[in-house]
Design a protein around this motif. Sequence first.
Motif, mmCIF file in Angstrom:
data_model
loop_
_atom_site.group_PDB
_atom_site.id
_atom_site.type_symbol
_atom_site.label_atom_id
_atom_site.label_comp_id
_atom_site.label_asym_id
_atom_site.label_seq_id
_atom_site.Cartn_x
_atom_site.Cartn_y
_atom_site.Cartn_z
ATOM 1 N N PHE A 54 0.843 -1.194 0.000
ATOM 2 C CA PHE A 54 0.000 0.000 0.000
ATOM 3 C C PHE A 54 0.883 1.250 0.000
ATOM 4 C CE2 PHE A 54 -1.804 3.407 2.573
ATOM 5 C CZ PHE A 54 -3.064 3.601 2.015
ATOM 6 N N LEU A 55 1.891 1.253 0.846
ATOM 7 C CA LEU A 55 2.773 2.411 0.971
ATOM 8 C C LEU A 55 3.678 2.571 -0.249
ATOM 9 C CD1 LEU A 55 3.566 1.999 4.744
ATOM 10 C CD2 LEU A 55 2.319 3.913 3.700
ATOM 11 N N LEU A 56 4.125 1.467 -0.824
ATOM 12 C CA LEU A 56 4.980 1.554 -2.019
ATOM 13 C C LEU A 56 4.236 2.185 -3.197
ATOM 14 C CD1 LEU A 56 6.951 -1.811 -1.818
ATOM 15 C CD2 LEU A 56 7.907 0.513 -1.713
ATOM 16 N N ASP A 57 2.919 2.068 -3.204
ATOM 17 C CA ASP A 57 2.134 2.751 -4.235
ATOM 18 C C ASP A 57 2.120 4.264 -4.005
ATOM 19 O OD1 ASP A 57 1.519 0.460 -5.638
ATOM 20 O OD2 ASP A 57 -0.442 0.192 -4.681
ATOM 21 N N CYS A 58 2.445 4.682 -2.807
ATOM 22 C CA CYS A 58 2.456 6.111 -2.462
ATOM 23 C C CYS A 58 3.839 6.728 -2.614
ATOM 24 C CB CYS A 58 1.954 6.299 -1.030
ATOM 25 S SG CYS A 58 0.280 5.682 -0.769
ATOM 26 N N CYS A 59 4.869 5.947 -2.355
ATOM 27 C CA CYS A 59 6.266 6.365 -2.506
ATOM 28 C C CYS A 59 7.080 5.094 -2.678
ATOM 29 C CB CYS A 59 6.745 7.144 -1.284
ATOM 30 S SG CYS A 59 8.487 7.604 -1.326
ATOM 31 N N ALA A 60 7.778 4.975 -3.790
ATOM 32 C CA ALA A 60 8.424 3.718 -4.173
ATOM 33 C C ALA A 60 9.785 3.477 -3.529
ATOM 34 C CB ALA A 60 8.544 3.641 -5.687
ATOM 35 N N SER A 61 9.986 3.937 -2.314
ATOM 36 C CA SER A 61 11.203 3.627 -1.570
ATOM 37 C C SER A 61 10.897 2.485 -0.608
ATOM 38 C CB SER A 61 11.679 4.847 -0.785
ATOM 39 O OG SER A 61 12.602 4.462 0.212
ATOM 40 N N GLU A 62 11.604 1.375 -0.770
ATOM 41 C CA GLU A 62 11.411 0.219 0.121
ATOM 42 C C GLU A 62 11.665 0.611 1.579
ATOM 43 O OE1 GLU A 62 10.472 -2.975 -0.287
ATOM 44 O OE2 GLU A 62 10.283 -2.973 -2.463
ATOM 45 N N ARG A 63 12.729 1.350 1.798
ATOM 46 C CA ARG A 63 13.082 1.745 3.168
ATOM 47 C C ARG A 63 11.989 2.619 3.784
ATOM 48 N NH1 ARG A 63 16.644 6.169 5.098
ATOM 49 N NH2 ARG A 63 17.201 5.669 7.225
ATOM 50 N N TRP A 64 11.473 3.574 3.011
ATOM 51 C CA TRP A 64 10.403 4.458 3.482
ATOM 52 C C TRP A 64 9.163 3.641 3.830
ATOM 53 C CZ3 TRP A 64 5.523 5.398 1.516
ATOM 54 C CH2 TRP A 64 4.843 6.513 2.030
ATOM 55 N N ALA A 65 8.753 2.763 2.911
ATOM 56 C CA ALA A 65 7.537 1.973 3.120
ATOM 57 C C ALA A 65 7.683 1.056 4.335
ATOM 58 C CB ALA A 65 7.218 1.162 1.872
ATOM 59 N N GLN A 66 8.833 0.420 4.470
ATOM 60 C CA GLN A 66 9.070 -0.476 5.604
ATOM 61 C C GLN A 66 9.002 0.296 6.921
ATOM 62 O OE1 GLN A 66 9.385 -3.795 5.293
ATOM 63 N NE2 GLN A 66 9.400 -3.959 7.511
ATOM 64 N N ARG A 67 9.635 1.437 6.945
ATOM 65 C CA ARG A 67 9.672 2.244 8.175
ATOM 66 C C ARG A 67 8.276 2.702 8.585
ATOM 67 N NH1 ARG A 67 13.256 7.663 9.209
ATOM 68 N NH2 ARG A 67 12.260 8.195 11.161
ATOM 69 N N VAL A 68 7.491 3.193 7.628
ATOM 70 C CA VAL A 68 6.142 3.668 7.949
ATOM 71 C C VAL A 68 5.256 2.494 8.368
ATOM 72 C CG1 VAL A 68 4.100 4.863 7.058
ATOM 73 C CG2 VAL A 68 6.375 5.695 6.451
ATOM 74 N N PRO A 75 -2.903 6.223 15.370
ATOM 75 C CA PRO A 75 -4.177 6.594 15.991
ATOM 76 C C PRO A 75 -5.080 7.423 15.073
ATOM 77 C CG PRO A 75 -2.419 7.934 16.886
ATOM 78 C CD PRO A 75 -1.774 6.905 16.008
ATOM 79 N N ASP A 76 -4.472 8.138 14.145
ATOM 80 C CA ASP A 76 -5.268 8.963 13.237
ATOM 81 C C ASP A 76 -4.452 9.285 11.997
ATOM 82 O OD1 ASP A 76 -3.533 11.117 13.957
ATOM 83 O OD2 ASP A 76 -4.872 11.676 15.594
ATOM 84 N N LEU A 77 -5.101 9.896 11.030
ATOM 85 C CA LEU A 77 -4.436 10.210 9.769
ATOM 86 C C LEU A 77 -3.260 11.161 9.973
ATOM 87 C CD1 LEU A 77 -4.292 10.023 6.693
ATOM 88 C CD2 LEU A 77 -5.973 11.869 6.584
ATOM 89 N N ASP A 78 -3.414 12.128 10.857
ATOM 90 C CA ASP A 78 -2.316 13.074 11.097
ATOM 91 C C ASP A 78 -1.050 12.363 11.569
ATOM 92 O OD1 ASP A 78 -3.846 15.228 10.320
ATOM 93 O OD2 ASP A 78 -4.417 15.791 12.363
ATOM 94 N N ALA A 79 -1.200 11.368 12.428
ATOM 95 C CA ALA A 79 -0.029 10.621 12.917
ATOM 96 C C ALA A 79 0.618 9.832 11.782
ATOM 97 C CB ALA A 79 -0.452 9.685 14.047
ATOM 98 N N LEU A 80 -0.193 9.231 10.921
ATOM 99 C CA LEU A 80 0.341 8.496 9.776
ATOM 100 C C LEU A 80 1.088 9.440 8.836
ATOM 101 C CD1 LEU A 80 0.695 6.104 7.852
ATOM 102 C CD2 LEU A 80 -1.679 6.460 7.112
ATOM 103 N N LEU A 81 0.503 10.594 8.555
ATOM 104 C CA LEU A 81 1.144 11.555 7.655
ATOM 105 C C LEU A 81 2.429 12.120 8.261
ATOM 106 C CD1 LEU A 81 -1.975 13.415 6.226
ATOM 107 C CD2 LEU A 81 -0.668 11.531 5.199
#
Length: 193
Positions: A54-68, A75-81
């Motif tokens: 799901f995250l790789l579709d938003c930004c194609a960095s493996e490291r970024w997606a794994q970390r997030v 708890p909410d969208l703001d925390a995810l963003l």
Amino acid sequence: MAASEERTLPSPSPSPIAPPALAIPKQAQTGSTAAMHPGLDHFNAAPPDEARAFLLDCCASERWAQRVAEHRPYPDLDALLAAADEAGYDLGPADLDEALAAEESEYAGSGDTPQSALTALRAAHAAYEAKFGHAFLLSLDAFHDDEHLDQVLAGLRTRLTNDPDEERSVAAEQLRRLARERITDALYVLTYA
């Protein structure tokens, strides 16, 4: 004290002063943010590989997606963003290269875009990609649809004057903005899937 005597901790005596109440944010008191972003529940509960995809579709960095993905649940969208932003700021050069390599120039105009404007747009994109080695990225979220073409052309003209290091920084910022937009949009889609 004799060896047969047991030692026990004294029981706490009742305190005449009540302990302070825990501060619970108003949002938590009024209900789950899932009511505002139901897709977030699905994302939080998804298996790790699904969340990463799901995250790789938003930004194609493996490291970024794994970390997030590893920091779920949010708890909410703001925390995810905020987590997505933080992971974006921490992208190393190779991670940024990986993410930028997967990007494509998205703006193709609308049905009423003049052919001359589309030709200028294609030429500017080609010049940008030749100079910097990756697609031109620009978050258009703050602009109305009828402003997109002008914003893209102006952005291309301006940023073609950047040196490569300066443009990497600008492109990384645009990538972070696009990732935020894509996460928000994708959660909306999850809501209705």
